[in-house]
Motif scaffolding. Structure first.
Motif, PDB file in Angstrom:
ATOM      1  N   ALA A  96      88.115  40.136  23.597  1.00 25.88           N
ATOM      2  CA  ALA A  96      88.878  39.537  24.697  1.00 25.88           C
ATOM      3  C   ALA A  96      88.201  38.259  25.168  1.00 25.88           C
ATOM      4  CB  ALA A  96      89.010  40.537  25.845  1.00 25.88           C
TER       5      ALA A  96
ATOM      6  N   ALA B  82      91.702  44.158  29.780  1.00 21.23           N
ATOM      7  CA  ALA B  82      93.050  43.874  30.270  1.00 21.23           C
ATOM      8  C   ALA B  82      93.014  42.721  31.260  1.00 21.23           C
ATOM      9  CB  ALA B  82      93.637  45.122  30.918  1.00 21.23           C
ATOM     10  N   LEU B  85      92.451  39.442  29.426  1.00 16.14           N
ATOM     11  CA  LEU B  85      93.567  38.989  28.601  1.00 16.14           C
ATOM     12  C   LEU B  85      94.789  38.655  29.444  1.00 16.14           C
ATOM     13  CD1 LEU B  85      93.166  41.491  25.669  1.00 16.14           C
ATOM     14  CD2 LEU B  85      92.678  39.060  25.649  1.00 16.14           C
ATOM     15  N   ARG B  86      94.946  39.340  30.571  1.00 13.35           N
ATOM     16  CA  ARG B  86      96.133  39.087  31.382  1.00 13.35           C
ATOM     17  C   ARG B  86      96.051  37.757  32.089  1.00 13.35           C
ATOM     18  NH1 ARG B  86      97.811  44.771  34.188  1.00 13.35           N
ATOM     19  NH2 ARG B  86      98.201  45.804  32.217  1.00 13.35           N
ATOM     20  N   ARG B  89      98.448  35.411  30.521  1.00 12.63           N
ATOM     21  CA  ARG B  89      99.698  35.876  29.952  1.00 12.63           C
ATOM     22  C   ARG B  89     100.879  35.178  30.623  1.00 12.63           C
ATOM     23  NH1 ARG B  89     100.450  42.128  29.723  1.00 12.63           N
ATOM     24  NH2 ARG B  89     101.032  41.898  31.886  1.00 12.63           N
ATOM     25  N   MET B 170     104.051  50.223  30.720  1.00 18.30           N
ATOM     26  CA  MET B 170     102.644  49.988  31.074  1.00 18.30           C
ATOM     27  C   MET B 170     102.175  50.809  32.273  1.00 18.30           C
ATOM     28  SD  MET B 170     101.541  48.421  28.697  1.00 18.30           S
ATOM     29  CE  MET B 170      99.869  48.038  29.209  1.00 18.30           C
ATOM     30  N   SER B 237      97.809  46.940  23.551  1.00 20.91           N
ATOM     31  CA  SER B 237      98.994  46.257  24.057  1.00 20.91           C
ATOM     32  C   SER B 237      98.643  44.857  24.537  1.00 20.91           C
ATOM     33  CB  SER B 237      99.606  47.026  25.221  1.00 20.91           C
ATOM     34  OG  SER B 237      99.777  48.348  24.885  1.00 20.91           O
ATOM     35  N   GLU B 238      97.501  44.746  25.232  1.00 17.56           N
ATOM     36  CA  GLU B 238      97.127  43.420  25.742  1.00 17.56           C
ATOM     37  C   GLU B 238      96.843  42.470  24.584  1.00 17.56           C
ATOM     38  OE1 GLU B 238      97.439  42.491  28.713  1.00 17.56           O
ATOM     39  OE2 GLU B 238      97.769  44.437  29.644  1.00 17.56           O
ATOM     40  N   ASP B 241     100.137  41.451  23.073  1.00 18.22           N
ATOM     41  CA  ASP B 241     100.784  40.447  23.913  1.00 18.22           C
ATOM     42  C   ASP B 241     100.218  39.068  23.610  1.00 18.22           C
ATOM     43  OD1 ASP B 241     102.525  42.034  25.150  1.00 18.22           O
ATOM     44  OD2 ASP B 241     101.392  42.282  27.010  1.00 18.22           O
ATOM     45  N   GLN B 242      98.907  38.999  23.445  1.00 16.45           N
ATOM     46  CA  GLN B 242      98.271  37.721  23.105  1.00 16.45           C
ATOM     47  C   GLN B 242      98.836  37.198  21.793  1.00 16.45           C
ATOM     48  OE1 GLN B 242      95.879  36.005  24.931  1.00 16.45           O
ATOM     49  NE2 GLN B 242      96.527  37.491  26.470  1.00 16.45           N
TER      50      GLN B 242
END
Lengths: 118, 250
Positions: A96, B82, B85-86, B89, B170, B237-238, B241-242
């Protein structure tokens, strides 16, 4: 056989660190960290092994109150499980971070990340 | 420092480390000869606690408290990934994803899509089997949870991105993760109340070989399975999404 697993464990650690130092891609770097950590799995399992190497699963033997058969050490195997979980989480967080670094600096080369820009 | 200079420095340092490691490792008892006092005691205790799988007995009973910490490491790392990465987004991901799927469609062979969809059911079944048989056979919550989360990746690999968006609510995933972590702590508190020590094995032990044997071991295996499924699904999932955002930008 008697010392080979130990040497393999040491070799994995050294190769992993060498890969980290010479890495030109963050994903490669993260895989190298995993390789270095794999050395600890081999070391643990080598410490716990004993002939004839029966798995520590007792099956029906527990019911009759018989003496347990000589099995490999279950404690180090449980430690290895912990090790694997930690390694997976470390890899997830590092990946990440690598993605964020790529977005920010537009490079996947770890050498390109040396300047900290605000 | 130049790449070359760094390589030379690292080579020298690793050579020294290698020699030191060799000296230290060769001083250990030979493979197979190390004393197994803890292991033998764990096997004997596992017999008394009617748990056939000694590794999971150690993980969920003997070292139950450490496993609570291990579970919280996973919990924290999943949330950390998360959050990281969010941060970047986009908002429009659902409609973008449907457009992506239309573009993706032709690239994924029909056979692969059908095969992937057909495998999801068996995957989930194997995952559940591994989770609930943690006290009997190799496996348990951690391993089974990863298999269950792998079913999600299978849907993605089959190219059904939109199905994926619908398939993973989610909030539910996050609730599953939290319930798994909380459930473990609650079982621990149950031990404190019923047996006087945190995470003490307070449930009836049953007979070794039965599905419900080993007291708290199968229960803890299931809550860990829930937590791991949630955590791994969240992280995967994260990252997926990326991938969708990446395709959109590229």
């Amino acid at each position: 056989m008697s010392v080979l697993p130990y040497l393999v464990a040491g070799w994995l650690l050294l190769v992993g660190i060498w890969g980290v130092v010479n890495s030109r891609h963050v994903v490669h770097l993260i895989v190298c960290v995993s390789v270095a950590q794999a050395g600890t799995y081999v070391l643990f399992l080598a410490i716990g092994w004993r002939a004839p190497g029966a798995a520590p699963i007792l099956g029906d033997l527990t019911s009759g109150g018989k003496k347990p058969p000589p099995v490999v050490d279950p404690v180090v195997q449980a430690l290895t499980l912990t090790d694997v979980v930690v390694q997976a989480t470390v890899a997830a967080v590092l990946l990440a971070l690598g993605l964020q670094a790529h977005k920010r600096f537009r490079t996947t080369d770890p050498d390109g990340l040396r300047a900290i820009r605000g | 420092m130049s790449r070359r200079g760094r390589g030379i420095l690292a080579g020298v340092a690793l050579a020294v480390l290698g020699v030191v490691l060799c000296v230290a490792l060769l001083d250990l008892p030979r493979v197979g000869d190390a004393p197994k006092t803890y292991g033998d005691n764990a096997v004997a205790l596992s017999q008394r606690h009617q748990t056939a799988e000694v590794v999971n007995f150690v993980t969920y009973d003997l070292r139950g408290f450490d496993t609570l910490g291990e579970e919280l490491i996973l919990f924290t790392a999943a949330i950390g990934s998360a959050v990281l990465l969010r941060a970047s987004r986009g908002e429009r991901r659902d409609e973008e994803a449907s457009e992506r799927e239309e573009e993706r469609g032709p690239r994924t062979a029909d056979a692969l899509r059908a095969f992937g969809a057909a495998l999801v059911g068996p995957f989930v079944l194997v995952g559940l089997y591994v989770v609930v048989h943690g006290n009997l056979t190799p496996g348990g919550g951690f391993q089974g949870g990863v298999i269950l989360a792998g079913a999600l990746l299978l849907v993605y690999a089959a190219g059904q991105t939109v199905a994926l968006q619908r398939l993973r609510p989610m909030p539910l995933v996050e609730v599953a993760e939290a319930v798994g972590a909380l459930g473990y702590a609650l079982v621990g508190l149950g031990g404190l109340v019923a047996a006087g020590a945190f995470l003490d094995n307070f449930l009836p032990l049953g007979t070794s070989g039965a599905l419900l044997s080993g007291g708290t071991v199968p229960l803890l295996s299931v809550v860990v399975g829930l937590e791991v499924t949630g955590a791994i699904t969240l992280v995967l999932s994260e990252f997926l999404d990326q991938q969708l955002i990446g395709e959109e930008q590229g």
